[in-house]
Design a protein around this motif. Structure first.
Motif, short mmCIF file in Angstrom:
data_model
loop_
_atom_site.label_atom_id
_atom_site.label_comp_id
_atom_site.label_asym_id
_atom_site.label_seq_id
_atom_site.Cartn_x
_atom_site.Cartn_y
_atom_site.Cartn_z
N ARG A 119 43.61 41.27 36.06
CA ARG A 119 44.78 40.72 36.74
C ARG A 119 45.07 39.29 36.26
O ARG A 119 44.15 38.56 35.85
N SER A 123 47.12 36.02 40.43
CA SER A 123 46.89 37.15 41.33
C SER A 123 45.45 37.15 41.83
O SER A 123 45.18 37.51 42.99
N ARG A 124 44.52 36.76 40.96
CA ARG A 124 43.11 36.68 41.39
C ARG A 124 42.93 35.57 42.42
O ARG A 124 42.19 35.74 43.40
#
Length: 206
Positions: A119, A123-124
């Motif tokens: 990702r 997003s992480r």
């Protein structure tokens, strides 16, 4: 695409719904402008009231359809409680739809780690910062939590949060729908009584 190519016959459907789904997904990937893997996910809350929202299909094979989420979110809690889900993929440009129903299982730790690592960084970070589905006093509060996560991990690899993983819907039923003139659609459904059982194919009235 011609009207003839929109029809769905038994020969075209074949005996393996996953093979048919693979062909339809390839067509959707080639024709849909945005997120051909977007699908509606339906669950039920503890009171039996349905919930539905869009998620992204991230993997599919003969064992099922995989998506990822925060297990502490509304959908995560509902899925863990009921252990069942329904999915719907609709491709407007192709005038096709697929509906899936069945029990769910968690993906393996290795699968979740692999996907999480793929990702984007933002997003992480978001997976750590967002307390998904819980009340949020302001956007500023979320931005503060994002900054805290960035400060906590710095430039290091960001590990997968323990509350973030994936579910696999192991279908007991997959229905394929192709639009027809005058609402005389083609509907072919595959059903099986268990993951090791053979599929049974049946045509439905539109």
């Amino acid at each position: 695409m011609t009207n003839e190519s929109l029809t769905l016959g038994e020969t075209q459907a074949g005996d393996d719904p996953f093979a048919l789904f693979g062909r339809w997904m390839a067509d959707a990937t080639a024709s849909e402008l945005n997120d051909p893997n977007a699908m509606a996910l339906a669950t039920v809350d503890p009171d039996g009231l349905p919930n539905v929202r869009m998620v992204l299909l991230k993997d599919v094979d003969s064992s099922g359809f995989v998506f990822y989420t925060n297990f502490e979110s509304a959908k995560g809690r509902e899925l863990l409680a009921s252990r069942r889900a329904a999915l719907c993929l609709h491709w407007k440009s192709l005038r096709r739809q697929v509906r899936v129903r069945g029990p769910i299982v968690e993906v393996s730790e290795a699968e979740a780690d692999r996907y999480y690592a793929s990702r984007p960084l933002g997003s992480r970070i978001g997976a750590w910062a967002s307390q998904q589905s819980r009340p949020l006093a302001s956007r500023a509060e979320l931005e503060t939590r994002i900054a805290d996560v960035e400060a906590r991990f710095g430039g290091e690899d960001i590990p997968r949060p323990p509350h973030w993983s994936g579910f696999r819907v192991a279908p007991s039923e997959i229905e394929f729908w192709a639009d027809g003139a005058f609402r005389l659609h083609d509907r072919i459904v595959f059903r099986r009584s268990g993951p090791d059982e053979a599929w049974r194919r049946e045509r439905l009235y539109p």
